[in-house]
Design an enzyme around this catalytic site. Structure first.
Site, PDB file in Angstrom:
ATOM      1  N   GLY A   4      -2.112 -29.463  66.879  1.00  0.00           N
ATOM      2  CA  GLY A   4      -2.726 -30.712  67.296  1.00  0.00           C
ATOM      3  C   GLY A   4      -1.716 -31.753  67.748  1.00  0.00           C
ATOM      4  O   GLY A   4      -0.520 -31.477  67.880  1.00  0.00           O
TER       5      GLY A   4
ATOM      6  N   GLU B 109       7.651 -30.336  70.281  1.00  0.00           N
ATOM      7  CA  GLU B 109       6.994 -30.181  71.585  1.00  0.00           C
ATOM      8  C   GLU B 109       6.724 -31.555  72.179  1.00  0.00           C
ATOM      9  O   GLU B 109       7.265 -31.919  73.222  1.00  0.00           O
ATOM     10  CB  GLU B 109       5.699 -29.393  71.420  1.00  0.00           C
TER      11      GLU B 109
END
Length: 348
Positions: A176, A206
């Site tokens: 998420g 990320e």
């Protein structure tokens, strides 16, 4: 003489897929059939148009990339749908010579219309068991907590993970939106899993920097790191991961889509490989990223200069990084090595 790398050769290469989301890897044809069956709306009425729509090409960040998941999840609220989608994903993977896959998703997102949490796991396991029988692909499930949900929800999902130990679930993950949702808030869920001698992997580095990876490793004791794209920002942490052989689940295409990297040519995986880190190449989401495992290997070759021998090395590292019992893993690795030797000899 060096082996020439072709798409066909990479297709034939036995591969492992360690980072693929169930809800990001549906067939558009299946989405349309399920939408008609369950009375759900789709943004297109034919498979090709829907495939193009679901292919994320305009996201400015990870959050925007994730927006389309509401569409796939709308048709993933029944046991029959989950079983079918898992079966088809395993079939698609097997068709490109993926021999082992760990498929991840968050069951809480499949219980929005009342499906019991246990059935959100049992149904995909049934589909994967049928696929293994029909196609010979070995599979396992990774259950995901969600960063922007309450830590209590992660603990419930960790309990679910433990309940399915040695029944097809091999690890716990945290996925998420990454920015502003630190992994350390969910450390109790990871303690639950680790305390039962199960594995953990976490999406980190990320959409946020190396600090996110640091938390995944040192607060949550992750055994692998999903993406790890920005690890290079902390050379000391990179040395730690190298020293302790912590694998990184690389997803080239989705990293470009989410703007984690500027382009394929500038992805740090080349540097990570040259530094000797443990790596695997993965799709992340076959539908949203319009990719396959074979295509990820091809892009590593085309854009980052990976040779056949290096791509073979990546494939073997992928199998060795799997969350499998050691004896089973060694047997699989032995079979894969023999097949690769035969494949290489045939192309010499």
């Amino acid at each position: 003489m060096a082996t020439e790398v072709t798409r066909e050769l990479l297709h034939r290469l036995p591969k492992a897929e360690l980072h693929v989301h169930l809800d990001g890897s549906l067939r558009p044809e299946t989405m349309l059939e399920l939408a008609a069956e369950y009375g759900k709306k789709m943004p297109a009425h034919d498979a090709e148009t829907l495939r193009d729509y679901m292919h994320v090409q305009d996201a400015r960040n990870l959050v925007e990339y994730l927006e389309r998941f509401s569409i796939t999840l709308s048709v993933m609220q029944t046991a029959d749908a989950l079983e079918r989608i898992a079966y088809e994903l395993a079939e698609d993977l097997a068709r490109e010579n993926v021999r082992y896959a760990e498929i991840r998703y968050s069951p809480i997102l499949n219980a929005q219309e009342g499906l019991p949490l246990t059935e959100t796991v049992d149904a995909p396991l049934r589909g994967l068991a049928r696929a293994e029988k029909d196609f010979g692909i070995k599979t396992a499930i990774i259950i995901c907590g969600i960063r922007n949900m309450e830590p209590a929800t992660s603990r419930d999902l960790a309990d679910l993970t433990v309940a399915y130990k040695d029944r097809g679930v091999v690890a716990f993950d945290l996925a998420g939106a990454e920015y502003n949702y630190p992994a350390k808030k969910h450390k109790d869920a990871f303690y639950t899993v680790i305390n039962k001698n199960m594995a953990a992997t976490i999406h980190a580095g990320e959409a946020y920097g190396a600090e996110s990876i640091h938390q995944a490793l040192h607060y949550c004791r992750a055994n692998r790191i999903g993406h790890g794209t920005r690890l290079y920002e902390d050379p000391d942490l990179m040395r730690f991961m190298n020293d302790f052989r912590v694998p990184i689940e690389i997803c080239l295409t989705s990293n470009v889509q989410t703007r984690a990297v500027e382009s394929f040519d500038k992805h740090p995986v080349r540097m990570y490989y040259d530094e000797g880190l443990v790596l695997s190449l993965n799709t992340d989401n076959r539908l949203m990223s319009a990719t396959t495992v074979t295509e990820e290997y091809w892009r590593a070759h085309q854009h980052l200069g990976f040779t056949w021998d290096e791509l073979v090395d990546l494939a073997l590292m992928s199998f060795d990084s799997a969350f499998m019992h050691r004896t089973e893993k060694l047997a699989l690795l032995d079979a894969v090595r023999r097949e690769i030797e035969s494949l290489t000899s045939a192309t010499a």
